[in-house]
Design a protein around this motif. Structure first.
Motif, PDB file in Angstrom:
ATOM      1  N   GLU A   1       3.820   2.668 -12.211  1.00  0.00           N
ATOM      2  CA  GLU A   1       4.628   3.817 -12.646  1.00  0.00           C
ATOM      3  C   GLU A   1       5.511   3.427 -13.826  1.00  0.00           C
TER       4      GLU A   1
ATOM      5  N   THR B   1       2.336  -0.074  -7.001  1.00  0.00           N
ATOM      6  CA  THR B   1       2.471   1.322  -7.445  1.00  0.00           C
ATOM      7  C   THR B   1       3.670   1.475  -8.358  1.00  0.00           C
ATOM      8  N   ARG B   2       4.786   0.877  -7.947  1.00  0.00           N
ATOM      9  CA  ARG B   2       6.015   0.955  -8.748  1.00  0.00           C
ATOM     10  C   ARG B   2       5.815   0.348 -10.120  1.00  0.00           C
TER      11      ARG B   2
ATOM     12  N   ARG C   1       2.860   4.873  -1.375  1.00  0.00           N
ATOM     13  CA  ARG C   1       3.769   5.435  -2.357  1.00  0.00           C
ATOM     14  C   ARG C   1       4.842   4.438  -2.798  1.00  0.00           C
TER      15      ARG C   1
ATOM     16  N   GLN D   1       0.842  -1.196   0.000  1.00  0.00           N
ATOM     17  CA  GLN D   1       0.000   0.000   0.000  1.00  0.00           C
ATOM     18  C   GLN D   1       0.870   1.236   0.000  1.00  0.00           C
TER      19      GLN D   1
END
Lengths: 77, 160
Positions: free
Chosen positions: A29, A25-26, A20, A18
Motif C-alpha cells: 500500500e 500488504t502494508r 488486510r 496474511q
C-alpha cells in the motif's frame, strides 16, 4: 525476555503475514501511494518545469526565486 | 493538513492522500527541473542552435540530458520525503506502513512501531538506490572511474 517473547509471538502470528493488516500488504500500500503520487507529480512537474526553465518559455519564474547568474560561492551569491 | 480539508470532498479514499502528496512532490520537483535547465551553459545552447536544432528538439535532445543530474537529484529528494510522508495516510485509516505506527501506539507495542520505521527506511533506501542506478543508465557519459588510458608515445615530442 518477556518483550522479546512478545515480539516473537507478534512476528509469527498469522495476522502479520496474511490479510488486510499483514505487513506485506502494508508495504505494498505504502509503495502504491508514493508511486502513484510520484508518477503524477513527474507528469506535471517535468513539462511545466521545461516550460518555465527554457528561455523560450512564455511563463517566467518569479524574479525573487531566480538564481543569480553563475553559481553561489562561499563568499556569497 | 490539506488532507483534512480534502476529506470533505473525496471522503476517506486514497484520492485525499494522493492529492496533497502530489502537490508537495510537484513543488519540490519543478524547482529542480527549472534550475537544471537554467544551468545549461549558453554556449552549448547556441552551439546546438547553430547545428540546426529547433527549439523543441534542442530542449529534448540537448538541454534535457544535460539537466538530468539536477532533475534526478530533485527526484531523489522528492521520492524519499514522499515515502516518509505517506505514513500520515494512516491518520485517516488508509493503511500504508504508517498503520503500523498507529497500531503500535494504540497497543503500546513498540515492536510494531520499530518494524514500521525499519521498513520505511528500507523502502526509501531501495527507491533511492533504484534512482541512482537509473541516473547512471541515463547519463552514461558521467561514469566515474578512470577512462582507459591512451597509449602515450614513448618519444618526447614537442608539446603543443
Amino acid at each position: 525476555v518477556n518483550a522479546l517473547h512478545l515480539a516473537w509471538v507478534w512476528f509469527t502470528s498469522l495476522a502479520q503475514w496474511q490479510g488486510r493488516n499483514a505487513i506485506p500488504t502494508r508495504l505494498f500500500e505504502h509503495l502504491a501511494y508514493s508511486g502513484v503520487s510520484l508518477l503524477i507529480a513527474s507528469a506535471v512537474a517535468l513539462p511545466l518545469g521545461m516550460f518555465i526553465g527554457t528561455p523560450a518559455g512564455a511563463l517566467s519564474w518569479p524574479s525573487t526565486w531566480r538564481t543569480p547568474r553563475g553559481r553561489c560561492r562561499p563568499s556569497g551569491c | 493538513v490539506l488532507i483534512i480539508f480534502l476529506i470533505d470532498y473525496f471522503g476517506l479514499t486514497s484520492t485525499s492522500v494522493i492529492i496533497p502528496l502530489t502537490i508537495y512532490s510537484v513543488s519540490v520537483l519543478i524547482r529542480n527541473v527549472v534550475e537544471g535547465l537554467r544551468a545549461v551553459p549558453d554556449a552549448v545552447r547556441l552551439a546546438a542552435t547553430a547545428m540546426g536544432y529547433t527549439n523543441v528538439s534542442r530542449l529534448i535532445r540537448v538541454d534535457l540530458p544535460l539537466a538530468v543530474p539536477t532533475i534526478m537529484a530533485g527526484l531523489r529528494v522528492t521520492t524519499v520525503s514522499n515515502i516518509s510522508l505517506v505514513s500520515i495516510a494512516s491518520l485517516i485509516g488508509l493503511g500504508g506502513l504508517g498503520q503500523l505506527f498507529t497500531n503500535g501506539f494504540q497497543l503500546a507495542f513498540p515492536t510494531e512501531i520499530i518494524v514500521g520505521i525499519v521498513l520505511s527506511v528500507l523502502l526509501a533506501v531501495a527507491a533511492d538506490t533504484a534512482l541512482v542506478l537509473l541516473q547512471r543508465l541515463l547519463t552514461p557519459w558521467e561514469r566515474r572511474g578512470t577512462p582507459p588510458r591512451r597509449q602515450v608515445p614513448a618519444t618526447t615530442g614537442v608539446a603543443s
